[in-house]
Design an enzyme around this catalytic site. Structure first.
Site, mmCIF file in Angstrom:
data_model
loop_
_atom_site.group_PDB
_atom_site.id
_atom_site.type_symbol
_atom_site.label_atom_id
_atom_site.label_comp_id
_atom_site.label_asym_id
_atom_site.label_seq_id
_atom_site.Cartn_x
_atom_site.Cartn_y
_atom_site.Cartn_z
ATOM 1 N N SER A 1 0.861 -1.178 0.000
ATOM 2 C CA SER A 1 0.000 0.000 0.000
ATOM 3 C C SER A 1 0.894 1.223 0.000
ATOM 4 C CB SER A 1 -0.885 0.009 1.254
ATOM 5 O OG SER A 1 -1.524 1.268 1.443
ATOM 6 N N TYR B 1 -2.230 -1.097 10.332
ATOM 7 C CA TYR B 1 -2.185 -1.224 8.874
ATOM 8 C C TYR B 1 -0.801 -0.860 8.341
ATOM 9 C CZ TYR B 1 -3.925 -1.133 4.081
ATOM 10 O OH TYR B 1 -4.146 -1.390 2.749
#
Length: 253
Positions: free
Chosen positions: A152, A165
């Site tokens: 990401s 995350y």
């Protein structure tokens, strides 16, 4: 004036374009929705055979071409994930590619997120990715296959209230770089670094953690097309890392 330039023969290697690899059989995690669903559909449309893994049934709504072998597995249970992968690969007779799209999140400050929820993000996003690769690796080595891990843009920069995350995606990026070196010449590896996508990933969040009405998000089908590009590069050519984001989306750089 006489042109002394030698003509290029039809057999000249400069005239031959590199031949893309066929997709073959591609295992996709998180295939029930979002990027995983888009990759599964894209593989099928391009003539490959998708193998689907998700913790819920990934087949409803798939096109007929993409309705392939599937297994249910929660990647937070890494041993169960390995068993699911081995079973699918055995049923398919082998695998040529793996794309690890499954992911989850637990937004909030670290002292506001329960330890169970925080650790689940690491288990699914990082440990689950490792488990899937580990289980598929014997077949991938046999076929000199390819892996696409999904990190990401939050694996490259950090935000408040996203410690789980970010930790998981920074981990995916580091693991992928190490595996690319470890598997060089045996199995290809690309790390996909996507920006925000218009998927159900944001569903169920409180308003403060959802994209605003003016958010710039990518269509996951566009991102899936770049996954196919990475999987089909000619032998000896690797796309090591691939950042894909909506052109006005602010998470990059």
């Amino acid at each position: 004036m006489t042109d002394t330039t030698a003509p290029t023969s039809a057999a000249d290697p400069r005239d031959r374009l590199p031949t893309s690899r066929p997709l073959g059989t591609v295992l996709v995690t998180g295939a029930a929705s979002g990027l995983g669903r888009a990759v599964a559909e894209a593989v099928a449309t391009a003539g490959g055979t998708p193998l689907l893994i998700d913790r819920v049934d990934p087949t409803p709504g798939l096109t007929e071409a993409a309705d392939a072998a599937h297994a249910l597995a929660d990647l937070a249970d890494t041993r169960a994930a390995e068993e699911a992968v081995r079973g699918l690969v055995e049923r398919a007779g082998g695998v040529d590619g793996v794309v690890t799209c499954a992911g989850t999140d637990a937004c909030g400050r670290i002292d506001d997120v329960s330890a169970e929820d925080w650790e689940r993000v690491i288990k699914v996003n990082l440990l689950g990715t490792a488990a899937v690769i580990r289980a598929a690796l014997p077949s991938l080595k046999e076929r000199r296959g390819r892996i696409v891990t999904v990190a990401s843009t939050l694996g490259l920069r950090a935000l408040s209230d996203a410690s789980a995350y970010c930790a998981s995606k920074f981990g995916v990026l580091g693991m992928s770089r190490a595996l690319a070196a470890e598997l060089a010449g045996e199995v290809g590896l690309t790390t996909l670094v996507p920006g925000g996508m218009n998927t159900a990933f944001f569903d169920g969040r409180t308003e403060q953690y959802r994209p605003g009405p003016d958010a710039k998000l990518n269509d996951p089908r566009n991102v899936a097309a770049t996954v196919l590009f990475a999987l089909t590069r000619p032998e000896g050519c690797e796309v090591r890392e691939l950042v894909v984001c909506q052109s006005e989306e602010p998470s990059w750089p």
